[in-house]
Write a protein that holds these residues in place. Structure first.
Motif, PDB file in Angstrom:
ATOM      1  N   GLY A  57      12.808  -7.704  16.947  1.00 39.66           N
ATOM      2  CA  GLY A  57      12.280  -8.288  15.712  1.00 39.66           C
ATOM      3  C   GLY A  57      11.082  -7.532  15.175  1.00 39.66           C
ATOM      4  N   PHE A  58      10.233  -7.054  16.071  1.00 41.40           N
ATOM      5  CA  PHE A  58       9.073  -6.264  15.655  1.00 41.40           C
ATOM      6  C   PHE A  58       9.535  -4.991  14.944  1.00 41.40           C
ATOM      7  CE2 PHE A  58       6.108  -2.796  16.595  1.00 41.40           C
ATOM      8  CZ  PHE A  58       4.974  -3.275  15.952  1.00 41.40           C
ATOM      9  N   TYR A  59      10.490  -4.298  15.534  1.00 44.93           N
ATOM     10  CA  TYR A  59      11.007  -3.079  14.899  1.00 44.93           C
ATOM     11  C   TYR A  59      11.700  -3.397  13.573  1.00 44.93           C
ATOM     12  CZ  TYR A  59       9.938   0.524  18.319  1.00 44.93           C
ATOM     13  OH  TYR A  59       9.296   1.434  19.111  1.00 44.93           O
ATOM     14  N   ALA A  60      12.385  -4.535  13.499  1.00 45.17           N
ATOM     15  CA  ALA A  60      13.020  -4.924  12.234  1.00 45.17           C
ATOM     16  C   ALA A  60      11.968  -5.074  11.142  1.00 45.17           C
ATOM     17  CB  ALA A  60      13.796  -6.225  12.414  1.00 45.17           C
ATOM     18  N   MET A  61      10.822  -5.666  11.484  1.00 42.55           N
ATOM     19  CA  MET A  61       9.743  -5.792  10.504  1.00 42.55           C
ATOM     20  C   MET A  61       9.170  -4.433  10.124  1.00 42.55           C
ATOM     21  SD  MET A  61       7.709  -9.279  11.560  1.00 42.55           S
ATOM     22  CE  MET A  61       7.260  -8.718  13.184  1.00 42.55           C
ATOM     23  N   VAL A  62       9.082  -3.531  11.090  1.00 42.91           N
ATOM     24  CA  VAL A  62       8.598  -2.169  10.809  1.00 42.91           C
ATOM     25  C   VAL A  62       9.546  -1.479   9.832  1.00 42.91           C
ATOM     26  CG1 VAL A  62       8.218   0.125  11.817  1.00 42.91           C
ATOM     27  CG2 VAL A  62       7.289  -1.911  12.947  1.00 42.91           C
ATOM     28  N   TYR A  63      10.862  -1.625  10.052  1.00 38.04           N
ATOM     29  CA  TYR A  63      11.831  -1.013   9.136  1.00 38.04           C
ATOM     30  C   TYR A  63      11.713  -1.591   7.735  1.00 38.04           C
ATOM     31  CZ  TYR A  63      14.165   1.121  13.143  1.00 38.04           C
ATOM     32  OH  TYR A  63      14.446   1.856  14.250  1.00 38.04           O
ATOM     33  N   SER A  64      11.625  -2.893   7.658  1.00 37.63           N
ATOM     34  CA  SER A  64      11.513  -3.542   6.353  1.00 37.63           C
ATOM     35  C   SER A  64      10.268  -3.063   5.615  1.00 37.63           C
ATOM     36  CB  SER A  64      11.479  -5.060   6.531  1.00 37.63           C
ATOM     37  OG  SER A  64      11.298  -5.695   5.295  1.00 37.63           O
ATOM     38  N   TRP A  65       9.164  -3.033   6.309  1.00 40.76           N
ATOM     39  CA  TRP A  65       7.898  -2.576   5.726  1.00 40.76           C
ATOM     40  C   TRP A  65       7.974  -1.103   5.332  1.00 40.76           C
ATOM     41  CZ3 TRP A  65       3.134  -0.529   8.409  1.00 40.76           C
ATOM     42  CH2 TRP A  65       2.021  -0.557   7.559  1.00 40.76           C
ATOM     43  N   SER A  68      10.382  -0.954   2.120  1.00 41.70           N
ATOM     44  CA  SER A  68       9.941  -1.652   0.910  1.00 41.70           C
ATOM     45  C   SER A  68       8.535  -1.288   0.454  1.00 41.70           C
ATOM     46  CB  SER A  68      10.040  -3.161   1.110  1.00 41.70           C
ATOM     47  OG  SER A  68       9.152  -3.577   2.130  1.00 41.70           O
ATOM     48  N   SER A  69       7.615  -1.108   1.384  1.00 49.02           N
ATOM     49  CA  SER A  69       6.223  -0.854   1.005  1.00 49.02           C
ATOM     50  C   SER A  69       5.804   0.609   1.152  1.00 49.02           C
ATOM     51  CB  SER A  69       5.279  -1.726   1.833  1.00 49.02           C
ATOM     52  OG  SER A  69       5.527  -3.088   1.583  1.00 49.02           O
ATOM     53  N   LEU A  70       6.144   1.199   2.282  1.00 47.66           N
ATOM     54  CA  LEU A  70       5.704   2.571   2.548  1.00 47.66           C
ATOM     55  C   LEU A  70       6.620   3.619   1.928  1.00 47.66           C
ATOM     56  CD1 LEU A  70       4.651   2.171   6.282  1.00 47.66           C
ATOM     57  CD2 LEU A  70       3.208   2.020   4.250  1.00 47.66           C
ATOM     58  N   GLU A  71       7.868   3.240   1.652  1.00 50.04           N
ATOM     59  CA  GLU A  71       8.862   4.124   1.044  1.00 50.04           C
ATOM     60  C   GLU A  71       9.006   5.460   1.787  1.00 50.04           C
ATOM     61  OE1 GLU A  71       7.766   4.412  -3.080  1.00 50.04           O
ATOM     62  OE2 GLU A  71       8.272   2.319  -3.457  1.00 50.04           O
ATOM     63  N   ILE A  72       9.157   5.365   3.113  1.00 45.69           N
ATOM     64  CA  ILE A  72       9.325   6.592   3.903  1.00 45.69           C
ATOM     65  C   ILE A  72      10.785   6.840   4.260  1.00 45.69           C
ATOM     66  CG2 ILE A  72       6.994   6.596   4.819  1.00 45.69           C
ATOM     67  CD1 ILE A  72       8.069   5.420   7.406  1.00 45.69           C
ATOM     68  N   GLY A  73      11.676   6.064   3.678  1.00 40.56           N
ATOM     69  CA  GLY A  73      13.094   6.270   3.909  1.00 40.56           C
ATOM     70  C   GLY A  73      13.903   5.121   3.347  1.00 40.56           C
ATOM     71  N   VAL A  74      15.205   5.283   3.431  1.00 37.71           N
ATOM     72  CA  VAL A  74      16.142   4.257   2.985  1.00 37.71           C
ATOM     73  C   VAL A  74      17.285   4.196   3.988  1.00 37.71           C
ATOM     74  CG1 VAL A  74      15.603   4.493   0.530  1.00 37.71           C
ATOM     75  CG2 VAL A  74      17.422   5.881   1.533  1.00 37.71           C
ATOM     76  N   VAL A  80      21.554  -3.083   3.727  1.00 41.27           N
ATOM     77  CA  VAL A  80      20.423  -3.524   4.544  1.00 41.27           C
ATOM     78  C   VAL A  80      19.364  -4.020   3.585  1.00 41.27           C
ATOM     79  CG1 VAL A  80      18.686  -2.864   6.245  1.00 41.27           C
ATOM     80  CG2 VAL A  80      20.918  -1.763   6.277  1.00 41.27           C
ATOM     81  N   GLY A  81      19.300  -5.306   3.383  1.00 44.40           N
ATOM     82  CA  GLY A  81      18.314  -5.845   2.466  1.00 44.40           C
ATOM     83  C   GLY A  81      17.720  -7.143   2.967  1.00 44.40           C
ATOM     84  N   SER A  82      18.468  -7.822   3.821  1.00 46.25           N
ATOM     85  CA  SER A  82      17.984  -9.107   4.327  1.00 46.25           C
ATOM     86  C   SER A  82      17.365  -8.925   5.710  1.00 46.25           C
ATOM     87  CB  SER A  82      19.136 -10.104   4.410  1.00 46.25           C
ATOM     88  OG  SER A  82      20.029  -9.740   5.438  1.00 46.25           O
ATOM     89  N   ALA A  83      16.617  -9.931   6.115  1.00 44.07           N
ATOM     90  CA  ALA A  83      15.971  -9.898   7.433  1.00 44.07           C
ATOM     91  C   ALA A  83      17.010  -9.782   8.547  1.00 44.07           C
ATOM     92  CB  ALA A  83      15.115 -11.146   7.617  1.00 44.07           C
ATOM     93  N   MET A  84      18.132 -10.477   8.392  1.00 44.82           N
ATOM     94  CA  MET A  84      19.169 -10.428   9.424  1.00 44.82           C
ATOM     95  C   MET A  84      19.777  -9.035   9.538  1.00 44.82           C
ATOM     96  SD  MET A  84      20.457 -11.911  11.830  1.00 44.82           S
ATOM     97  CE  MET A  84      20.841 -13.594  12.028  1.00 44.82           C
ATOM     98  N   ASN A  85      19.922  -8.328   8.441  1.00 46.17           N
ATOM     99  CA  ASN A  85      20.459  -6.971   8.489  1.00 46.17           C
ATOM    100  C   ASN A  85      19.486  -6.010   9.169  1.00 46.17           C
ATOM    101  OD1 ASN A  85      22.848  -7.708   7.257  1.00 46.17           O
ATOM    102  ND2 ASN A  85      22.081  -7.272   5.210  1.00 46.17           N
ATOM    103  N   TYR A  86      18.195  -6.176   8.885  1.00 46.03           N
ATOM    104  CA  TYR A  86      17.201  -5.353   9.582  1.00 46.03           C
ATOM    105  C   TYR A  86      17.199  -5.673  11.073  1.00 46.03           C
ATOM    106  CZ  TYR A  86      15.082  -3.478   5.331  1.00 46.03           C
ATOM    107  OH  TYR A  86      14.858  -2.805   4.155  1.00 46.03           O
TER     108      TYR A  86
END
Length: 151
Positions: A57-65, A68-74, A80-86
């Motif tokens: 879950g921690f890594y999922a939040m890192v990916y989402s952040w 969406s915020s840091l824009e270091i990849g897609v 992959v847009g929802s929390a469950m997908n992350y």
């Protein structure tokens, strides 16, 4: 690229520290529950499983952040847009399953690679801890050693 490297190593450090603290807690407290020895092993396995879920879950939040915020990849492939997908993606990477239905693009790939190595290490650490706990707590271990047959 530097941001992805820093984020990856901070994530590894955070999960190592968290996992270490969980193992310390288990080592110090499982015998205090006044449970049968087999039940203590079950508590260890359940707590370690939950620790891995938290780390995923921690890594999922890192990916989402990161997306969406840091824009270091897609991510390409499956959406992959929802929390469950992350969470799904993180679980696939953490366990080194690597299905390939979601592909990271950009510097986020480095975080993905570090999560795979980190997950492999933490799962192995948990397995080693469980093995040692079973050797100490499980009653049939002495029976399997063959010591009675040699008398």
């Amino acid at each position: 690229m530097a941001l992805a490297i820093v984020l990856a190593f901070l994530s590894v450090a955070a999960t190592f520290i968290f996992h270490y603290r969980v193992l310390l807690w288990l080592g110090a407290n499982t015998q205090r529950f006044n449970l049968q020895t087999q039940a203590q092993v079950l508590v260890i396995v359940i707590v370690l499983f939950l620790a891995h879920i938290v780390e995923i879950g921690f890594y999922a939040m890192v990916y989402s952040w990161s997306v969406s915020s840091l824009e270091i990849g897609v991510f390409k492939g499956a959406p992959v847009g929802s929390a469950m997908n992350y969470l799904y993606y993180s679980g696939v990477i953490y366990t080194t399953l690597g299905l390939g239905d979601i592909q990271p693009i950009g510097h986020i790939r480095f975080i993905t690679a570090m999560e795979a190595l980190n997950g492999f290490f933490l799962i192995t650490w948990s397995a080693s801890f469980t093995f040692l706990a079973m050797g100490r707590l499980w009653p049939w271990v002495s029976e399997c050693s063959g010591s009675k047959d040699k008398q």
